[in-house]
Design a protein around this motif. Structure first.
Motif, PDB file in Angstrom:
ATOM      1  N   ASP A 127       0.830  -1.195   0.000  1.00  0.00           N
ATOM      2  CA  ASP A 127       0.000   0.000   0.000  1.00  0.00           C
ATOM      3  C   ASP A 127       0.881   1.268   0.000  1.00  0.00           C
ATOM      4  O   ASP A 127       0.655   2.220  -0.762  1.00  0.00           O
ATOM      5  CB  ASP A 127      -0.898  -0.034   1.238  1.00  0.00           C
ATOM      6  CG  ASP A 127      -2.102   0.859   1.093  1.00  0.00           C
ATOM      7  OD1 ASP A 127      -2.289   1.403  -0.009  1.00  0.00           O
ATOM      8  OD2 ASP A 127      -2.851   1.015   2.086  1.00  0.00           O
ATOM      9  N   MET A 128       1.893   1.254   0.847  1.00  0.00           N
ATOM     10  CA  MET A 128       2.837   2.390   0.916  1.00  0.00           C
ATOM     11  C   MET A 128       3.491   2.618  -0.448  1.00  0.00           C
ATOM     12  O   MET A 128       3.681   3.751  -0.886  1.00  0.00           O
ATOM     13  CB  MET A 128       3.960   2.094   1.921  1.00  0.00           C
ATOM     14  CG  MET A 128       3.531   2.171   3.344  1.00  0.00           C
ATOM     15  SD  MET A 128       3.553   3.877   3.912  1.00  0.00           S
ATOM     16  CE  MET A 128       3.120   3.655   5.621  1.00  0.00           C
ATOM     17  N   ILE A 129       3.851   1.505  -1.077  1.00  0.00           N
ATOM     18  CA  ILE A 129       4.522   1.612  -2.393  1.00  0.00           C
ATOM     19  C   ILE A 129       3.555   2.201  -3.421  1.00  0.00           C
ATOM     20  O   ILE A 129       3.898   3.109  -4.181  1.00  0.00           O
ATOM     21  CB  ILE A 129       5.055   0.225  -2.829  1.00  0.00           C
ATOM     22  CG1 ILE A 129       6.218  -0.193  -1.919  1.00  0.00           C
ATOM     23  CG2 ILE A 129       5.489   0.225  -4.295  1.00  0.00           C
ATOM     24  CD1 ILE A 129       6.716  -1.605  -2.120  1.00  0.00           C
ATOM     25  N   ARG A 130       2.324   1.688  -3.414  1.00  0.00           N
ATOM     26  CA  ARG A 130       1.318   2.200  -4.351  1.00  0.00           C
ATOM     27  C   ARG A 130       1.111   3.693  -4.149  1.00  0.00           C
ATOM     28  O   ARG A 130       0.989   4.456  -5.097  1.00  0.00           O
ATOM     29  CB  ARG A 130      -0.015   1.470  -4.148  1.00  0.00           C
ATOM     30  CG  ARG A 130      -0.180   0.245  -5.037  1.00  0.00           C
ATOM     31  CD  ARG A 130      -1.619  -0.274  -4.996  1.00  0.00           C
ATOM     32  NE  ARG A 130      -2.002  -0.737  -3.674  1.00  0.00           N
ATOM     33  CZ  ARG A 130      -1.794  -1.982  -3.228  1.00  0.00           C
ATOM     34  NH1 ARG A 130      -1.227  -2.872  -4.007  1.00  0.00           N
ATOM     35  NH2 ARG A 130      -2.155  -2.337  -2.016  1.00  0.00           N
ATOM     36  N   ARG A 131       1.117   4.135  -2.904  1.00  0.00           N
ATOM     37  CA  ARG A 131       0.922   5.560  -2.610  1.00  0.00           C
ATOM     38  C   ARG A 131       2.197   6.372  -2.765  1.00  0.00           C
ATOM     39  O   ARG A 131       2.210   7.567  -2.473  1.00  0.00           O
ATOM     40  CB  ARG A 131       0.439   5.738  -1.167  1.00  0.00           C
ATOM     41  CG  ARG A 131      -0.923   5.166  -0.887  1.00  0.00           C
ATOM     42  CD  ARG A 131      -1.192   5.335   0.588  1.00  0.00           C
ATOM     43  NE  ARG A 131      -2.422   4.684   0.978  1.00  0.00           N
ATOM     44  CZ  ARG A 131      -3.312   5.206   1.815  1.00  0.00           C
ATOM     45  NH1 ARG A 131      -3.112   6.392   2.323  1.00  0.00           N
ATOM     46  NH2 ARG A 131      -4.395   4.553   2.137  1.00  0.00           N
ATOM     47  N   LYS A 132       3.271   5.688  -3.116  1.00  0.00           N
ATOM     48  CA  LYS A 132       4.592   6.322  -3.291  1.00  0.00           C
ATOM     49  C   LYS A 132       5.041   7.051  -2.018  1.00  0.00           C
ATOM     50  O   LYS A 132       5.553   8.170  -2.064  1.00  0.00           O
ATOM     51  CB  LYS A 132       4.571   7.288  -4.485  1.00  0.00           C
ATOM     52  CG  LYS A 132       4.226   6.625  -5.807  1.00  0.00           C
ATOM     53  CD  LYS A 132       4.662   7.511  -6.936  1.00  0.00           C
ATOM     54  CE  LYS A 132       4.366   6.995  -8.327  1.00  0.00           C
ATOM     55  NZ  LYS A 132       3.859   5.674  -8.537  1.00  0.00           N
ATOM     56  N   LYS A 133       4.822   6.412  -0.885  1.00  0.00           N
ATOM     57  CA  LYS A 133       5.167   7.062   0.376  1.00  0.00           C
ATOM     58  C   LYS A 133       6.449   6.517   0.996  1.00  0.00           C
ATOM     59  O   LYS A 133       6.870   6.948   2.056  1.00  0.00           O
ATOM     60  CB  LYS A 133       4.017   6.906   1.391  1.00  0.00           C
ATOM     61  CG  LYS A 133       2.747   7.614   0.985  1.00  0.00           C
ATOM     62  CD  LYS A 133       2.978   9.118   0.924  1.00  0.00           C
ATOM     63  CE  LYS A 133       1.724   9.855   0.512  1.00  0.00           C
ATOM     64  NZ  LYS A 133       1.986  11.244   0.127  1.00  0.00           N
ATOM     65  N   ALA A 134       7.023   5.509   0.351  1.00  0.00           N
ATOM     66  CA  ALA A 134       8.287   4.979   0.900  1.00  0.00           C
ATOM     67  C   ALA A 134       9.302   4.924  -0.236  1.00  0.00           C
ATOM     68  O   ALA A 134       9.009   4.399  -1.305  1.00  0.00           O
ATOM     69  CB  ALA A 134       8.062   3.601   1.486  1.00  0.00           C
ATOM     70  N   ASP A 135      10.465   5.486   0.007  1.00  0.00           N
ATOM     71  CA  ASP A 135      11.517   5.464  -1.010  1.00  0.00           C
ATOM     72  C   ASP A 135      12.410   4.245  -0.736  1.00  0.00           C
ATOM     73  O   ASP A 135      13.180   4.243   0.229  1.00  0.00           O
ATOM     74  CB  ASP A 135      12.318   6.766  -0.918  1.00  0.00           C
ATOM     75  CG  ASP A 135      13.524   6.738  -1.855  1.00  0.00           C
ATOM     76  OD1 ASP A 135      13.605   5.813  -2.691  1.00  0.00           O
ATOM     77  OD2 ASP A 135      14.383   7.644  -1.730  1.00  0.00           O
ATOM     78  N   LEU A 136      12.272   3.243  -1.578  1.00  0.00           N
ATOM     79  CA  LEU A 136      13.035   2.012  -1.350  1.00  0.00           C
ATOM     80  C   LEU A 136      14.235   1.918  -2.303  1.00  0.00           C
ATOM     81  O   LEU A 136      14.869   0.873  -2.427  1.00  0.00           O
ATOM     82  CB  LEU A 136      12.134   0.785  -1.529  1.00  0.00           C
ATOM     83  CG  LEU A 136      10.891   0.725  -0.627  1.00  0.00           C
ATOM     84  CD1 LEU A 136      10.108  -0.554  -0.882  1.00  0.00           C
ATOM     85  CD2 LEU A 136      11.279   0.811   0.849  1.00  0.00           C
ATOM     86  N   ASP A 150      10.079  -6.740  -6.353  1.00  0.00           N
ATOM     87  CA  ASP A 150      10.371  -6.123  -7.654  1.00  0.00           C
ATOM     88  C   ASP A 150      10.696  -4.634  -7.518  1.00  0.00           C
ATOM     89  O   ASP A 150      11.429  -4.074  -8.330  1.00  0.00           O
ATOM     90  CB  ASP A 150       9.162  -6.285  -8.591  1.00  0.00           C
ATOM     91  CG  ASP A 150       9.237  -7.616  -9.321  1.00  0.00           C
ATOM     92  OD1 ASP A 150      10.368  -8.135  -9.463  1.00  0.00           O
ATOM     93  OD2 ASP A 150       8.183  -8.135  -9.731  1.00  0.00           O
ATOM     94  N   THR A 151      10.112  -3.981  -6.508  1.00  0.00           N
ATOM     95  CA  THR A 151      10.300  -2.540  -6.344  1.00  0.00           C
ATOM     96  C   THR A 151      11.678  -2.205  -5.761  1.00  0.00           C
ATOM     97  O   THR A 151      12.219  -1.133  -6.010  1.00  0.00           O
ATOM     98  CB  THR A 151       9.206  -1.974  -5.389  1.00  0.00           C
ATOM     99  OG1 THR A 151       7.953  -2.401  -5.877  1.00  0.00           O
ATOM    100  CG2 THR A 151       9.237  -0.465  -5.325  1.00  0.00           C
TER     101      THR A 151
END
Ligand code: AMP
Length: 599
Positions: free
Chosen positions: A135-144, A172-173
């Protein structure tokens, strides 16, 4: 140089773990830590909870992460919120002598906004459940983009809980050059696929064989008639006065019911299952962890990842459908080098399951007898005497009263005094148990009757349902779905056969209507569910998947204990005479029929 320094661990971490009481590395720590510290490697660790695996990956992570940077460098994924919070706590403890650490837990059921803020403050390590992380990734709220280490903890559980797609997205991200450290208690095909797809020549460590259970757990089983299950449970608890234990049931309804009965009977018990709100779950876990709660009754799903030390007993009120769940349940005890007991209350049909467990886990299960009234009383009596012997006297506080106390008791001899003090507690057990019947079944006699054709499932109806393995459903999930949709209790559901595109299940015939009306209104993964009474009751043999058993009445998969509905559960006949609901009462306390034990 101490044992941990010899593995190459930074002295600040050694100091922190020494504060936690760690003295020697556990086997998995001995194997994994030097490899993870000295090499840039992927890792596959076959290990269960309780082996010290959190420190096995946590210590190298703390040592490698740059806490001067605000970038997220490590991501730990685990199946449950409980475990997520636990890992965060552990890593925070290991890193307490470092400056600038920010280890952030990210899980569902809590405010995502707060978690986003914490991440954006610069989390060097994120510990997350897969759903919320995706969910965080979808919302672009975590820079991995600068993640160098990904840890998959309890990978088998995560996949079992249906997080396959989320794991794929997250892996994959994250950057290709990262190292992945995967820990799993078992190595089913899906976990092996992840290892193959996302890892490069991983270093392998294994503590304990696949599907094995810890050697320091003794496995016991107690055959009783299904109608006596609850009585048996109470006797086992009463015969272990210092129990700090977990009781496992198959469904939420059964879990709630057993916990309520125990509470009503005065035991210090509570339940943990999926119908509780996050706040209720937290409260129960907090009480259990602090030992304010003595007995936790839980479903398999709710208990995933629970990490509480010093659990003395795991009691299987009913056996699980899957072997992994048995291993997981019993692994809640005997943690961190301690010993523990796993007790299964079984009916005659389930003795076959015990044989399967012995074969698959390569572990001996000891058949035991449910203690009789005399044994329970004896145990309670000597437990009481030990408590009297060991109790700390508050000399100063008792001082002002003691002269009067002596005066009041002046006419009693030492012998009389001891007998009277002891009797205050003991009488309750004595009167409750004095006419207690033997509830053990004669297994050889019962087995013969069974072999001679007595059908334990005569009162059940076999249903067909149009979902099966292709829909990604297994026995436990099907059981849960049936119970949740219909309100029928897990104990009333018998054999379950999951086939490729459909399944069969047996339910008490009295529940035919409710099964048909409730389940036919449901959908599963977007498909409308269709349930019908199966024409031929014996038209399928077992898929044999769960416990590798095929066909026959002894197949693993249902307790068939139709007797459980008896109202006499609450008032067994030998009690009514004494006007006790179920247990003797404590003198001045309100109507509570079970002596409470202090912790
Ligand atoms: P885990 O398998 O990571 O869930 O760890 C189980 C429990 O063992 C946790 O409570 C840890 O704090 C504890 N533990 C881990 N490593 C050690 C050690 N080397 N010595 C003593 N306790 C440990």
């Amino acid at each position: 140089m101490n044992n941990f320094e010899a593995l190459g661990i930074d002295e600040k971490i050694v100091k922190a773990i020494t504060d936690l009481g760690f003295e020697t590395p556990s086997p998995i720590q001995e194997k994994a830590i030097p490899a993870l510290l000295n090499e840039t490697t992927d890792l596959v660790g076959l290990a269960q909870t309780g082996t010290g695996k959190t420190a096995a990956f946590g210590i190298p992570l703390i040592q490698k992460v740059d806490f001067n940077s605000k970038k997220t460098q490590a991501l730990i994924l685990c199946p449950t919120r409980e475990l997520c919070v636990q890992i965060t706590k552990d890593l925070t403890n290991y890193s307490k002598y470092f400056q600038g650490t920010n280890i952030v837990p990210v899980y569902g059921g809590a405010s995502i906004e707060t978690q986003i803020k914490l991440i954006q403050r610069g989390a060097q390590i994120i510990v997350a459940t897969p759903g919320r992380m995706a969910d965080m990734i979808r919302r672009k709220k975590a820079d991995l983009s600068e993640v160098r280490w990904v840890v998959l903890d309890e990978a088998d559980e995560m996949l079992d809980m249906g997080f396959k797609d989320e794991l794929d997205i997250i892996l994959d991200t994250t950057p290709k050059e990262k190292n992945t450290w995967l820990f799993s208690a078992t190595m089913p095909a899906e976990v092996a696929r992840i290892a193959k797809t996302f890892m490069n020549n991983p270093f392998e460590v294994s503590v304990g064989a696949k599907n094995s259970s810890a050697v320091n757990i003794s496995h016991e089983y107690y055959p009783v008639h299904a109608r006596d299950r609850y009585l048996a449970l109470k006797r086992l608890v009463d015969c272990n006065p210092d129990i700090f234990g977990m009781i496992f049931c198959r469904t939420k309804i059964e879990t709630q019911e057993i916990a309520e009965k125990l509470m009503k009977d005065g035991y210090n018990a509570d339940s943990l299952h999926g119908d509780l709100s996050q706040m209720q779950r937290d409260r129960v876990m907090e009480r259990f962890r602090s030992k304010a709660l003595q007995i936790l009754v839980a479903t398999d799903v709710a208990a995933r990842g629970i990490d509480v030390n010093n659990i003395t007993h795991v009691i299987h009120f009913s056996l699980p459908d899957d072997i992994e769940n048995y291993t997981h349940r019993s692994g809640r005890t005997a943690r961190a080098g301690k010993t523990g007991v796993s007790m299964a209350i079984v009916n005659m049909r389930e003795v076959g399951k015990i044989r399967d467990l012995e074969r698959i886990l390569k572990t001996k299960f000891t058949q035991k007898l449910i203690p009789n009234g005399f044994e329970v009383c004896e145990k309670q009596l000597f437990s009481l005497i030990k408590r009297v012997h060991d109790v700390q006297v508050s000399e100063q506080e008792i001082e002002p009263y003691i002269d009067n106390v002596y005066k009041e008791l002046d006419d009693l001899s030492k012998e009389e005094l001891i007998k009277k003090f002891v009797s205050i507690e003991f009488n309750r057990f004595l009167s409750y148990y004095k006419n207690a019947p033997d509830i053990n079944v004669n297994t050889s006699k019962e087995a013969r009757r069974s072999e001679n054709g007595r059908n334990f499932d005569d009162t059940k109806t076999r249903f067909f349902i149009n979902v099966g393995e292709l829909d990604d459903i297994n026995k436990s999930q099907l059981l849960r779905m049936i119970c949740d949709a219909s309100g029928v209790r897990g104990n009333d559901i018998g054999r379950i056969d999951v086939k490729n595109s459909f399944s069969f299940f047996d339910v008490e015939s009295t529940s035919e209507d409710v099964i048909l009306s409730s389940l036919n209104e449901q959908t599963f993964n977007g498909r409308k569910i269709k349930v019908e009474i199966s024409a031929k009751k014996d038209d399928s043999s077992s898929s044999g998947k769960s416990f590798g058993r095929t066909g026959g009445r002894r197949e693993f998969g249902g307790s068939g204990n139709k007797e459980n509905n008896r109202s006499s559960f609450e008032k067994p006949k030998y009690e009514s005479k004494n006007n006790f609901d179920s247990k003797p009462r404590t003198g001045s306390r309100p109507r509570t029929d079970k002596p409470r034990r202090s912790y």
